[in-house]
Design an enzyme around this catalytic site. Structure first.
Site, mmCIF file in Angstrom:
data_model
loop_
_atom_site.group_PDB
_atom_site.id
_atom_site.type_symbol
_atom_site.label_atom_id
_atom_site.label_comp_id
_atom_site.label_asym_id
_atom_site.label_seq_id
_atom_site.Cartn_x
_atom_site.Cartn_y
_atom_site.Cartn_z
ATOM 1 N N CYS A 143 0.856 -1.191 0.000
ATOM 2 C CA CYS A 143 0.000 0.000 0.000
ATOM 3 C C CYS A 143 0.892 1.242 0.000
ATOM 4 O O CYS A 143 1.749 1.397 0.855
ATOM 5 C CB CYS A 143 -0.898 0.000 1.238
ATOM 6 S SG CYS A 143 -1.851 1.509 1.452
ATOM 7 N N GLN A 144 0.662 2.120 -0.937
ATOM 8 C CA GLN A 144 1.423 3.368 -1.011
ATOM 9 C C GLN A 144 0.474 4.530 -1.267
ATOM 10 O O GLN A 144 -0.624 4.348 -1.769
ATOM 11 C CB GLN A 144 2.441 3.302 -2.156
ATOM 12 C CG GLN A 144 3.457 2.185 -2.020
ATOM 13 C CD GLN A 144 4.010 1.815 -3.383
ATOM 14 O OE1 GLN A 144 3.303 1.250 -4.207
ATOM 15 N NE2 GLN A 144 5.256 2.153 -3.634
#
Length: 392
Positions: free
Chosen positions: A75-76
């Site tokens: 997740c970014q």
């Protein structure tokens, strides 16, 4: 379900949770990708496939045809560029962009993505919104609401909530959500750790040491000597003899100190004797001088529970479920066996078969299972996804 021959690619493949699930349906992995050298070795040992390639280095023309794309992607934060930039541009620079890039070229019939539950609320919900809009823009029908599931809901005694994004390629109806529904999901209390434990496990590498046994014995004695059996707050012995509560503390902490002080005063004779017997806890680390009982009255002894020695103290929980493996910096202790959770038992918590060959390094093995997708949950979702596609 009857096995059907199909091809899948396994991105951010780790040790192959998706691989385990999809091959059970007749799937054949035609590409796996990861960058962790230890996970790459385990993947090859188990499946004979070299996953040693960074997804960012895979050229579009080198991606084999496939029916299913699987990915448990990191997740970014995504760009907050206006829609005029396009969803693909908003994801550029993130690893999700690599998934979108491949989908844009290959258009596999199915997708199944997995991520931490917090993905849904990450960046005020913007990240999840961009992901969903990107997938729909690429022609995929996905559920209208986040699909959040945990292994314990399917009888695997681990609470591990994850968000899953299943999808079906249907360009003309991409804005029509699909429904992935489950019937009667199980509750925590419907589980038991005994379903994955090996009562014959006697490898000394898992046994707790003499000091840990002493600490747990002391706290078990403490619990039995109190005038209450449900302790609704963490016990910190350093606050027992506090005479004046620091008014600079926030209200919650003042209440916390007050409760510890009251517990001590009500049980002063017993606790003073307990302190003396155990050398005023001088042999205990600061962490071991704290205690959390989170079992209500369901068990009567520490040795009946699941124990973790965490920074917050010695925590005792009911023997129904384990917390998420990924969060287990300290391997849980099985009270009745006076040993830690074994690597094989950790594998079972992630629904890997006993035939699976884990990493030879025990700590690496725990970490890899902690990072893996749960095989049972993926199987359940994929079965529903196939059924949804065929019933249209």
């Amino acid at each position: 379900m009857k096995k059907q021959k199909f091809k899948f690619i396994d991105l951010f493949s780790g040790i192959g949770g998706f691989h385990q699930a999809l091959t059970a349906f007749g799937g054949k992995c035609v590409l796996a990708s990861d960058i962790n050298p230890n996970a790459i070795k385990v993947y090859k040992n188990n499946y004979g496939i070299d996953s040693n390639i960074d997804v960012r280095d895979i050229k579009n023309e080198d991606v084999p045809d496939h029916d299913v794309l699987c990915a448990g992607f990191p997740c970014q934060a995504f760009s907050k560029a206006g829609k005029r930039e396009g969803f693909m541009d908003q994801t550029r620079g993130t690893l999700f962009f690599e998934i979108a890039r491949i989908l844009n070229v290959k258009h596999p019939k199915y997708i199944l993505l997995e991520n931490v539950k917090n993905l849904v609320s990450h960046d005020g919900g913007h990240t999840y919104e961009v992901i969903c809009n990107t997938l729909k823009n690429l022609g995929y029908r996905i559920p209208a609401k986040p699909l959040i599931l945990s292994p314990h809901q399917f009888g695997i005694p681990q609470v591990r909530e994850r968000v899953y994004i299943p999808g079906i390629y249907d360009l003309e109806n991409a804005n029509k959500p699909i429904e992935i529904k489950f019937g009667n999901l199980l509750d925590k209390k419907d589980n038991s750790i005994d379903t994955i434990l090996d009562s014959s496990e006697n490898n000394p590498i898992y046994s707790i040491n003499e000091h840990t046994e002493k600490v747990l014995t002391a706290w078990d004695e403490f619990y039995h000597g109190l005038d209450i059996k449900v302790i609704g707050f963490p016990v910190w012995t350093s606050y027992f003899k506090t005479k004046k509560i620091d008014q600079s503390y926030p209200e919650w902490k003042q209440d916390f100190v007050r409760k510890n002080r009251e517990l001590y005063l009500r049980n002063k004779e017993f606790i003073d004797g307990w302190f003396k017997k155990w050398n005023n806890l001088k042999d205990f680390t600061p962490t071991e001088q704290k205690f959390e009982w989170q079992c209500g009255t369901t068990i009567k002894s520490i040795w009946e529970g699941v124990i973790q020695i965490r920074p917050s103290g010695v925590r005792v929980k009911k023997p129904d479920i384990f917390q998420a493996l990924v969060a287990l910096v300290q391997t849980p202790i099985i009270g009745k066996y006076k040993r830690k959770l074994s690597v094989r038992e950790a594998a079972r918590l992630q629904s890997f078969p006993d035939t699976f060959i884990p990493d030879e390094n025990m700590q690496q093995a725990y970490k890899q299972f902690g990072n893996a997708v749960n095989v049972k949950v993926v199987k359940e979702i994929f079965a529903k996804l196939i059924k949804t596609a065929t019933s249209r």
